[in-house]
Design an enzyme around this catalytic site. Structure first.
Site, PDB file in Angstrom:
ATOM      1  N   PRO A  88      30.199 -22.459  36.339  1.00  0.00           N
ATOM      2  CA  PRO A  88      28.841 -22.618  35.801  1.00  0.00           C
ATOM      3  C   PRO A  88      27.788 -22.087  36.774  1.00  0.00           C
ATOM      4  CG  PRO A  88      29.825 -24.765  36.316  1.00  0.00           C
ATOM      5  CD  PRO A  88      30.890 -23.737  36.507  1.00  0.00           C
ATOM      6  N   GLU A 115      35.971 -29.822  41.233  1.00  0.00           N
ATOM      7  CA  GLU A 115      34.580 -29.426  41.533  1.00  0.00           C
ATOM      8  C   GLU A 115      34.474 -27.966  41.950  1.00  0.00           C
ATOM      9  OE1 GLU A 115      32.006 -31.533  40.780  1.00  0.00           O
ATOM     10  OE2 GLU A 115      33.695 -32.682  39.991  1.00  0.00           O
ATOM     11  N   ARG A 157      38.940  -6.437  23.249  1.00  0.00           N
ATOM     12  CA  ARG A 157      38.558  -5.753  22.011  1.00  0.00           C
ATOM     13  C   ARG A 157      37.774  -4.483  22.270  1.00  0.00           C
ATOM     14  NH1 ARG A 157      33.817  -7.011  20.140  1.00  0.00           N
ATOM     15  NH2 ARG A 157      34.278  -6.905  17.921  1.00  0.00           N
ATOM     16  N   ASP A 172      28.743  -4.503  16.561  1.00  0.00           N
ATOM     17  CA  ASP A 172      28.613  -5.907  16.926  1.00  0.00           C
ATOM     18  C   ASP A 172      27.195  -6.334  17.192  1.00  0.00           C
ATOM     19  OD1 ASP A 172      31.229  -6.425  16.908  1.00  0.00           O
ATOM     20  OD2 ASP A 172      31.515  -6.136  19.058  1.00  0.00           O
TER      21      ASP A 172
END
Ligand code: ADE
Length: 240
Positions: A88, A115, A157, A172
């Site tokens: 994150p 963590e 992809r 897309d």
């Protein structure tokens, strides 16, 4: 293209046997290898974690285990891979980053748990290879495995030959910086809802204009930040 994933939960990556990625692997377009980090752990308990210096909650994955794993995996080819680390704390995943990675011959994904990973692991890896930390978004997952699945699928992809029709990647959402227009297929009328006339009219220029307008409308409503980014990058020409 080769992709290695290092994790303490190899079973989490089982979906990579399915659908588009699974087919591309079987067709020899993708060489995906999943490694169990515990294979590099020592001692009876095969521990991969320890408590953080300076205190704080939770456990960190240790440098010796990750160091041994990355030395062996990243040293096992004839080029240098790009190391991707889901966290994150990384820069956000974008289609632009995905497209760049799809042009690489070899990616290695290091999935952290608990963590995170002792910071020296990435400092050390950066001495030998490009390293990027990547976040799926502003929320916290239990580990990097789901993010690794996302990265592998998004990259795969775009690898030539993986999609039956390469034009689908070009159309897309995000490939032109906008969200995709709504799309329809048969039947023409369903529960009193009709396919818009313009899509049945066969005039490609009019269809393109209509799709572009709906894209702009949807993007303005849902992701005005994307319009701001386009404007900053290309000026008002972006909307011609
Ligand atoms: N690991 C835990 N949370 C994550 C996130 N939001 N993105 C990528 N990896 C993660």
């Amino acid at each position: 293209m080769r992709i290695d994933v290092v994790t303490i939960f190899p079973g989490y990556l089982a979906p990579l046997d399915e659908a588009i990625v699974g087919r591309a692997r079987r067709a020899g377009l993708l060489d995906v290898r999943v490694h169990d980090l515990r294979g590099w752990a020592s001692g009876v308990h095969k521990a991969v974690d320890d408590s953080p210096y300076g205190g704080g909650p939770g456990m960190l994955m240790t440098a010796p285990v990750w160091g041994a794993a990355l030395d062996e995996v990243t040293g096992s080819g004839d080029t240098v891979p790009r190391l991707l680390v889901p966290t994150p704390a990384g820069a956000p995943l974008t289609q632009e980053r995905v497209a760049g990675w799809a042009r690489e011959p070899w990616l290695v994904l290091a999935c952290g748990r608990y963590e995170g990973i002792d910071a020296r692991v990435l400092s050390d890896a950066r001495r030998r290879m490009p390293v990027e930390e990547v976040s799926l978004g502003d929320y916290v997952l239990a580990g990097g495995e789901v993010a690794a699945l996302v990265v592998v699928e998004a990259v795969s992809r775009l690898v030539p030959g993986v999609l039956g029709n390469p034009a689908s990647a070009e159309l897309d959402s995000f490939s032109d910086g906008l969200l995709e227009a709504p799309a329809y297929t048969r039947p023409e009328r369903w529960r009193d809802l009709d396919v818009p006339d313009v899509l049945r009219g066969g005039n490609h220029a009019v269809v393109d204009r209509w799709r572009r307008d709906r894209s702009l409308e949807r993007t303005a409503a849902v992701r005005p930040d994307l319009l701001d980014a386009l404007l900053a990058r290309h000026g008002a020409d972006a909307f011609d």
